[in-house]
Design a protein around this motif. Structure first.
Motif, PDB file in Angstrom:
ATOM      1  N   GLN A 159       3.493   0.881 -14.751  1.00  0.00           N
ATOM      2  CA  GLN A 159       3.426   0.554 -13.339  1.00  0.00           C
ATOM      3  C   GLN A 159       3.589   1.808 -12.518  1.00  0.00           C
ATOM      4  OE1 GLN A 159       4.449  -2.353 -11.163  1.00  0.00           O
ATOM      5  NE2 GLN A 159       3.268  -3.694 -12.476  1.00  0.00           N
ATOM      6  N   MET A 160       3.079   1.763 -11.307  1.00  0.00           N
ATOM      7  CA  MET A 160       3.366   2.829 -10.363  1.00  0.00           C
ATOM      8  C   MET A 160       4.091   2.210  -9.167  1.00  0.00           C
ATOM      9  SD  MET A 160      -0.276   4.791 -10.362  1.00  0.00           S
ATOM     10  CE  MET A 160      -1.067   3.343  -9.749  1.00  0.00           C
ATOM     11  N   LYS A 161       5.006   2.997  -8.614  1.00  0.00           N
ATOM     12  CA  LYS A 161       5.839   2.459  -7.545  1.00  0.00           C
ATOM     13  C   LYS A 161       5.929   3.463  -6.412  1.00  0.00           C
ATOM     14  CE  LYS A 161       9.650  -0.439  -8.995  1.00  0.00           C
ATOM     15  NZ  LYS A 161      10.905  -0.281  -9.723  1.00  0.00           N
ATOM     16  N   CYS A 162       5.995   2.952  -5.183  1.00  0.00           N
ATOM     17  CA  CYS A 162       6.256   3.824  -4.044  1.00  0.00           C
ATOM     18  C   CYS A 162       7.758   3.852  -3.794  1.00  0.00           C
ATOM     19  CB  CYS A 162       5.539   3.331  -2.794  1.00  0.00           C
ATOM     20  SG  CYS A 162       5.984   4.280  -1.336  1.00  0.00           S
ATOM     21  N   HIS A 163       8.352   5.044  -3.768  1.00  0.00           N
ATOM     22  CA  HIS A 163       9.804   5.134  -3.586  1.00  0.00           C
ATOM     23  C   HIS A 163      10.221   4.938  -2.142  1.00  0.00           C
ATOM     24  CE1 HIS A 163      11.016   7.181  -7.593  1.00  0.00           C
ATOM     25  NE2 HIS A 163      10.535   5.986  -7.733  1.00  0.00           N
ATOM     26  N   TYR A 164       9.239   4.883  -1.252  1.00  0.00           N
ATOM     27  CA  TYR A 164       9.582   4.721   0.169  1.00  0.00           C
ATOM     28  C   TYR A 164       9.491   3.284   0.631  1.00  0.00           C
ATOM     29  CZ  TYR A 164      10.124   9.634   0.624  1.00  0.00           C
ATOM     30  OH  TYR A 164      10.593  10.897   0.479  1.00  0.00           O
ATOM     31  N   CYS A 165       8.450   2.539   0.179  1.00  0.00           N
ATOM     32  CA  CYS A 165       8.300   1.178   0.685  1.00  0.00           C
ATOM     33  C   CYS A 165       8.342   0.138  -0.422  1.00  0.00           C
ATOM     34  CB  CYS A 165       7.003   1.036   1.480  1.00  0.00           C
ATOM     35  SG  CYS A 165       5.534   1.028   0.449  1.00  0.00           S
ATOM     36  N   GLY A 166       8.410   0.586  -1.682  1.00  0.00           N
ATOM     37  CA  GLY A 166       8.522  -0.383  -2.761  1.00  0.00           C
ATOM     38  C   GLY A 166       7.185  -0.926  -3.260  1.00  0.00           C
ATOM     39  N   SER A 198       5.129  15.043  10.409  1.00  0.00           N
ATOM     40  CA  SER A 198       6.285  15.032   9.513  1.00  0.00           C
ATOM     41  C   SER A 198       5.834  15.342   8.085  1.00  0.00           C
ATOM     42  CB  SER A 198       6.935  13.654   9.577  1.00  0.00           C
ATOM     43  OG  SER A 198       7.775  13.452   8.481  1.00  0.00           O
ATOM     44  N   PRO A 199       6.691  15.994   7.275  1.00  0.00           N
ATOM     45  CA  PRO A 199       6.302  16.266   5.887  1.00  0.00           C
ATOM     46  C   PRO A 199       5.847  15.003   5.149  1.00  0.00           C
ATOM     47  CG  PRO A 199       8.294  17.443   6.412  1.00  0.00           C
ATOM     48  CD  PRO A 199       7.985  16.588   7.608  1.00  0.00           C
ATOM     49  N   ILE A 200       6.393  13.869   5.499  1.00  0.00           N
ATOM     50  CA  ILE A 200       5.820  12.621   5.004  1.00  0.00           C
ATOM     51  C   ILE A 200       5.120  11.986   6.204  1.00  0.00           C
ATOM     52  CG2 ILE A 200       6.228  10.412   3.897  1.00  0.00           C
ATOM     53  CD1 ILE A 200       8.817  11.615   2.831  1.00  0.00           C
ATOM     54  N   ALA A 201       3.795  12.127   6.221  1.00  0.00           N
ATOM     55  CA  ALA A 201       3.050  11.844   7.440  1.00  0.00           C
ATOM     56  C   ALA A 201       2.984  10.360   7.773  1.00  0.00           C
ATOM     57  CB  ALA A 201       1.646  12.404   7.317  1.00  0.00           C
ATOM     58  N   LYS A 202       3.165   9.521   6.775  1.00  0.00           N
ATOM     59  CA  LYS A 202       3.028   8.097   7.027  1.00  0.00           C
ATOM     60  C   LYS A 202       3.986   7.356   6.107  1.00  0.00           C
ATOM     61  CE  LYS A 202      -0.678   5.582   5.843  1.00  0.00           C
ATOM     62  NZ  LYS A 202      -2.073   5.088   5.746  1.00  0.00           N
ATOM     63  N   ILE A 203       4.750   6.452   6.643  1.00  0.00           N
ATOM     64  CA  ILE A 203       5.577   5.588   5.811  1.00  0.00           C
ATOM     65  C   ILE A 203       5.346   4.157   6.255  1.00  0.00           C
ATOM     66  CG2 ILE A 203       7.926   4.848   5.243  1.00  0.00           C
ATOM     67  CD1 ILE A 203       8.837   7.671   5.226  1.00  0.00           C
ATOM     68  N   PRO A 206      -0.871   3.134  -0.493  1.00  0.00           N
ATOM     69  CA  PRO A 206      -1.780   2.845   0.612  1.00  0.00           C
ATOM     70  C   PRO A 206      -1.077   2.783   1.973  1.00  0.00           C
ATOM     71  CG  PRO A 206      -1.454   0.903  -0.758  1.00  0.00           C
ATOM     72  CD  PRO A 206      -0.786   2.037  -1.461  1.00  0.00           C
ATOM     73  N   LYS A 207       0.258   2.577   1.959  1.00  0.00           N
ATOM     74  CA  LYS A 207       0.959   2.437   3.236  1.00  0.00           C
ATOM     75  C   LYS A 207       1.697   3.705   3.637  1.00  0.00           C
ATOM     76  CE  LYS A 207       2.374  -2.293   2.311  1.00  0.00           C
ATOM     77  NZ  LYS A 207       3.642  -2.997   2.205  1.00  0.00           N
ATOM     78  N   CYS A 208       1.980   4.580   2.660  1.00  0.00           N
ATOM     79  CA  CYS A 208       2.750   5.775   2.958  1.00  0.00           C
ATOM     80  C   CYS A 208       1.957   6.963   2.443  1.00  0.00           C
ATOM     81  CB  CYS A 208       4.097   5.744   2.246  1.00  0.00           C
ATOM     82  SG  CYS A 208       4.969   4.184   2.452  1.00  0.00           S
ATOM     83  N   ASP A 209       2.149   8.081   3.079  1.00  0.00           N
ATOM     84  CA  ASP A 209       1.382   9.241   2.668  1.00  0.00           C
ATOM     85  C   ASP A 209       2.122   9.975   1.563  1.00  0.00           C
ATOM     86  OD1 ASP A 209      -0.654  10.976   2.607  1.00  0.00           O
ATOM     87  OD2 ASP A 209      -0.050  12.101   4.376  1.00  0.00           O
ATOM     88  N   LYS A 215      14.503  16.703 -11.005  1.00  0.00           N
ATOM     89  CA  LYS A 215      13.353  15.854 -10.772  1.00  0.00           C
ATOM     90  C   LYS A 215      13.011  15.647  -9.313  1.00  0.00           C
ATOM     91  CE  LYS A 215      11.896  11.832 -12.166  1.00  0.00           C
ATOM     92  NZ  LYS A 215      11.772  10.511 -12.730  1.00  0.00           N
ATOM     93  N   ARG A 216      13.928  15.909  -8.439  1.00  0.00           N
ATOM     94  CA  ARG A 216      13.684  15.581  -7.044  1.00  0.00           C
ATOM     95  C   ARG A 216      12.433  16.290  -6.532  1.00  0.00           C
ATOM     96  NH1 ARG A 216      18.793  16.595  -3.696  1.00  0.00           N
ATOM     97  NH2 ARG A 216      19.729  15.127  -5.119  1.00  0.00           N
ATOM     98  N   GLY A 217      11.566  15.572  -5.900  1.00  0.00           N
ATOM     99  CA  GLY A 217      10.369  16.175  -5.343  1.00  0.00           C
ATOM    100  C   GLY A 217       9.318  16.462  -6.390  1.00  0.00           C
ATOM    101  N   HIS A 218       9.544  16.072  -7.595  1.00  0.00           N
ATOM    102  CA  HIS A 218       8.625  16.396  -8.663  1.00  0.00           C
ATOM    103  C   HIS A 218       8.569  15.201  -9.611  1.00  0.00           C
ATOM    104  CE1 HIS A 218       6.683  18.156 -12.029  1.00  0.00           C
ATOM    105  NE2 HIS A 218       6.789  19.381 -11.609  1.00  0.00           N
TER     106      HIS A 218
END
Ligand code: ADP
Ligand code: ZN
Ligand code: ZN
Length: 804
Positions: free
Chosen positions: A533-540, A749-754, A519-522, A500-503
């Motif tokens: 629900q939807m969740k951002c795994h980087y900022c919660g 960066s591959p993740i342009a915004k966090i 909205p806060k992370c790319d 599942k990683r990356g997918h």
């Protein structure tokens, strides 16, 4: 005059050095290197580590340290030196390097108390301490400081009569129970019984009980067993013979586990050949790094166990690292089964308090072996005889925050200090390690066949594009479906593995292709079925799934990507009679659930085990005869030069789960890129060929093991600041390094915004750059000053594992 050099708990460039403090008279006999202390710092009082005690200093105006925080040093001399080395080599603040070596209970502000050690009675302590331990034996550290008795406590602690405990406030409130403890020794109890009046039968009965059970007893149990009343107990505690105490009940996940003791097995010829050089190094106190390369089931663990036995026979200690994910009861069982009480286990399933308890066992030398995840490499042993790293290729051995260390490097450093061997074990060694073994930097030991010559399972690669062409739109190929049905009929077990990683599942509009991003992370938000629900795994960040597309208003907005939940649903449709156990982050987040689910599967309560990479390891059940990999290539497309290596390792490992015992195994790998070499070669379990092919790719693109990497990441709320700072850094690096170094950037960066911060990178590829560390330090010096003013963040990762 005594002066303490202290590393203070202020992680910043300007404070990343030792500060000298005068030790007040009252603490002079007490303060030692490796102790934590409270010191004044500006207007504040903060914590710090004493790294040296000396009698002179250059500093003119010395301030006095306030007080000690420990009765005994928490770091020994070797660990203090290791901390310096760690800070230097990973470009970390020294304070982080020291903190990472200690259990969490020592890091945070937990309530600290001093109590009598087990089996110690009040009468064993000097009289002046009696008042403090009368009421059940717990003394607040703050009170100890206030009353000026810490040096007295230290003396008793050194004799083992007192110890420091940390009352850790867990998020989950721990169960508390009342206990009764005897305050006087057996002999004194006998005397007291004589002195009690004849009619105090119940009281005598209680005291007699404690003559036979000189330990704490749960109050409820005592009352029930002796049929006495609370007032009887109160009367005895008023006489200072007993005391009431409250204890937190920890749930040790392995507590109820029965560990069957097992002796060593007679080694096979191949094992004999592999272990001989290791035993030789142990006996001759030689530092050497061995790479033990052997497929799963080839008998590596038995070699670890017998090497450790030799180490114990020599009066020394062993550290064994295993990836967190494989710290299952099965794994722990192997070690506890062989060495019993001599083993401490450190893993994330333990509460902070329990981890502290295990750490104390190591520190007190009550155990000889520690088995644990990454941070166990800092186990405070002082006579290490071997360090073993199982599954050495695992990326979890690299810490992704300061200090950004790799456990393998720390292991080799410590083993050099103790003149002992390091054993790296793997069925799919990291390219770096195997290359070093080929160059004879490490000594290669091979176990070419599985125990009892069990054949490796047959592997079939299924091209999912063909399936689509043939009109099969399901996530199961016809072949896999057929085999699943077959196993169901034969009552054999199957494992389905979802890479599942990356997918992860994301939400997309089918009409216009809009993807719901954080909205806060790319990065796209991950869909969670349970809460819609939807969740951002980087900022919660969390949000509900929109009913219509925010871009084009279409109603055909839905989630994509195959999550384990979706596979489970689909299985329910096509094989309704199959019982499925799903293992992913959602079903295993509760403590102990991982083990419980595995146990259920082992007990045959389900036909199919479905899960993410967490099931790739450690499974060793006789009834598994089919392994299906649903999507082999999802990881191949990550922006990561190790993606082929990781795919190969993962597929090889999963395949190894089938047919480990009597029944032969079959493996189905479904993929959209069947021609890719890492999938082809994993199908043939051909590590040697994979190594050669991947080495060519690495050489062509200047990647490890041919080149070293260092990644500098710059982040800032303003895009322009992030770009221009990175540009300056790239220029500076270029001016300082040789022309042989490859310097890339500034690149996004591959993740342009966090979290609303734009991220840019500079990647340095090099072979030998004596100036590099100095250059990187200069960069950090420069920008860490700006960081506080402007919010600019610059991080340096030497030998990064994640390039995102
Ligand atoms: P690995 O660590 O390489 O996966 P293990 O050490 O777990 O391999 O060995 C695989 C299986 O073979 C285990 O069930 C183990 O008990 C058994 N085994 C290992 N060595 C021997 C031996 N010398 N004789 C008999 N059985 C062995
Ligand atoms: Zn749309
Ligand atoms: Zn986010």
């Amino acid at each position: 005059m005594k002066i303490a050099s202290v590393i203070v708990d202020v992680p910043a460039k300007q404070t990343d050095k030792a500060f000298d403090y005068l030790v007040p008279k009252q603490w002079e006999d007490m303060i030692q290197p490796g102790m934590r202390v409270i010191v004044p710092f500006g207007p504040r009082k903060i914590q710090g580590f004493v790294i040296e005690v000396k009698s002179t200093t250059e500093v003119k105006k010395l301030r006095e340290l306030v007080e000690p925080m420990d009765l005994e040093p928490v770091l020994n001399d070797e660990l203090i030196k290791l901390g310096d080395w760690l800070a230097e080599n990973t470009l970390s603040f020294k304070i982080f390097a020291f903190q990472v070596m200690l259990p969490a209970a020592l890091k945070a502000k937990y309530e600290k108390k001093v109590k009598m050690a087990e089996g110690v009675y009040l009468s064993d302590l000097p009289l002046n301490l009696h008042p403090y331990f009368k009421n059940g034996g717990m003394l607040d550290w703050d009170d100890a400081i206030k009353n000026g008795i810490v040096p007295h406590l230290q003396r008793e602690a050194a004799k083992g009569l007192l110890e420091v405990v940390y009352l850790v406030k867990e998020r989950v409130k721990k169960k508390q129970m009342k206990y009764i403890i005897p305050l006087v020794s057996k002999e004194d109890l006998l005397v007291e019984i004589q002195r009690l009046p004849a009619n105090a039968q119940k009281q005598k009965q209680v005291l007699e009980y404690f003559i036979n059970h000189p330990h704490e007893v749960e109050m409820r149990k005592l009352i029930a067993e002796l049929n006495v009343s609370l007032s009887t107990i109160k009367a005895l505690s008023n006489k200072n013979l007993l005391a009431e105490t409250v204890k937190e009940i920890y749930r040790d996940p392995f507590k109820d586990h029965h560990f069957e003791r097992r002796g060593p097995l007679p080694l096979t010829k191949a094992q004999e050949k592999a272990i001989t050089p290791i035993l030789h190094a142990i006996q001759n106190r030689e530092h050497e790094v061995f790479l033990l390369y052997g497929v799963t089931g080839s008998g590596k663990t038995e070699i670890y166990l017998q090497s450790i036995q030799e180490v114990i026979n020599n009066g020394k200690e062993a550290i064994v690292l295993v990836p967190e994910i494989s710290l299952t009861p099965q794994m722990v069982n192997r070690f506890k089964g062989r060495f019993g009480e001599m083993v401490a286990v450190l893993h994330s399933g333990l509460s902070a308090g329990e981890k502290y308890d295990e750490w104390r066992k190591i520190q007190r030398k009550e155990v000889k072996v520690v088995v644990g995840a990454r941070s166990a490499i800092f186990a405070p042993f002082e006579n290490i005889g071997i360090i073993i790293i199982d599954e050495e290729h695992e990326t979890s051995y690299k810490q992704e925050e300061m200090p950004r260390y790799h456990a393998r490097d720390v292991a080799i450093k410590r083993a050099q200090t103790y003149n002992c061997p390091v054993v790296l074990g793997s069925a799919t060694p990291s390219l770096e390690s195997f290359a070093r073994a080929k160059k004879k930097v490490y000594q290669l030991l091979s176990l070419p066949v599985r125990m009892n010559n069990k054949a490796l399972p047959t592997v079939e690669i299924v091209d999912m594009r063909e399936e689509l062409r043939a009109g099969n739109r399901s996530m199961f190929s016809r072949k896999l479906f057929e085999l699943l049905k077959d196993r169901l009929e034969k009552k054999q077990q199957s494992v389905l593995f979802l890479n599942k990683r990356g997918h992860s599942s994301f939400v997309m509009c089918r009409d216009c292709g809009y993807v719901v991003n954080c909205p806060k992370c790319d990065i796209s938000l991950t869909y969670h079925r349970a809460g819609v629900q939807m969740k951002c795994h980087y900022c919660g960040y969390e949000s509900v799934v929109p009913r219509a597309c925010p871009e084009c208003n279409s109603e055909y907005i839905r989630f994509f990507g195959t999550g384990t939940q979706k596979v489970e649903e689909e299985l329910g449709k096509i094989l309704p009679e199959a019982k499925v156990i799903r293992m992913d982050v959602d079903t295993t987040s509760r403590k102990g659930s991982h083990e419980r689910l595995l146990k259920e599967f082992q007990d045959g309560k389900a036909d199919i085990l479905l899960g993410t990479q967490m099931i790739a390891k450690g499974l060793d059940f006789p009834n598994i005869t089919l392994v299906g990999v649903l999507s082999a290539d999802t990881m191949l497309h990550l922006p990561d030069f190790r993606s082929s290596e990781k795919t190969f390792q993962l597929l090889t490992q999963v395949s190894g789960r089938a047919g480990r015992h009597q029944l032969p195994g079959e493996v189905i790998i479904q993929t959209y890129t069947p021609e890719h070499y890492s999938i082809q070669l994993a199908g043939r379990q051909d590590y040697t060929q994979f190594f050669q092919q991947e080495m060519m790719v690495r050489r062509a693109h200047h990647y490890p093991p041919y080149y070293f990497l260092t990644l500098i990441t710059v982040s800032h709320e303003q895009l322009l600041t992030a770009v221009s700072t990175t540009e300056k850094i790239v220029k500076y690096v270029r001016s300082k390094l040789s022309s042989e170094a490859v310097i890339l950037g500034p690149s996004v960066s591959p993740i342009a915004k966090i979290n609303n911060r734009y991220r840019y990178q500079c990647l340095i590829k090099y072979k030998r750059e004596p100036n590099l560390t100095k250059t990187l330090k200069m960069i950090l010096d420069q920008y860490q000053k700006e960081a506080s003013k402007d919010g600019l963040l610059v991080s340096v990762d030497v030998n990064p594992f994640i390039l995102m």
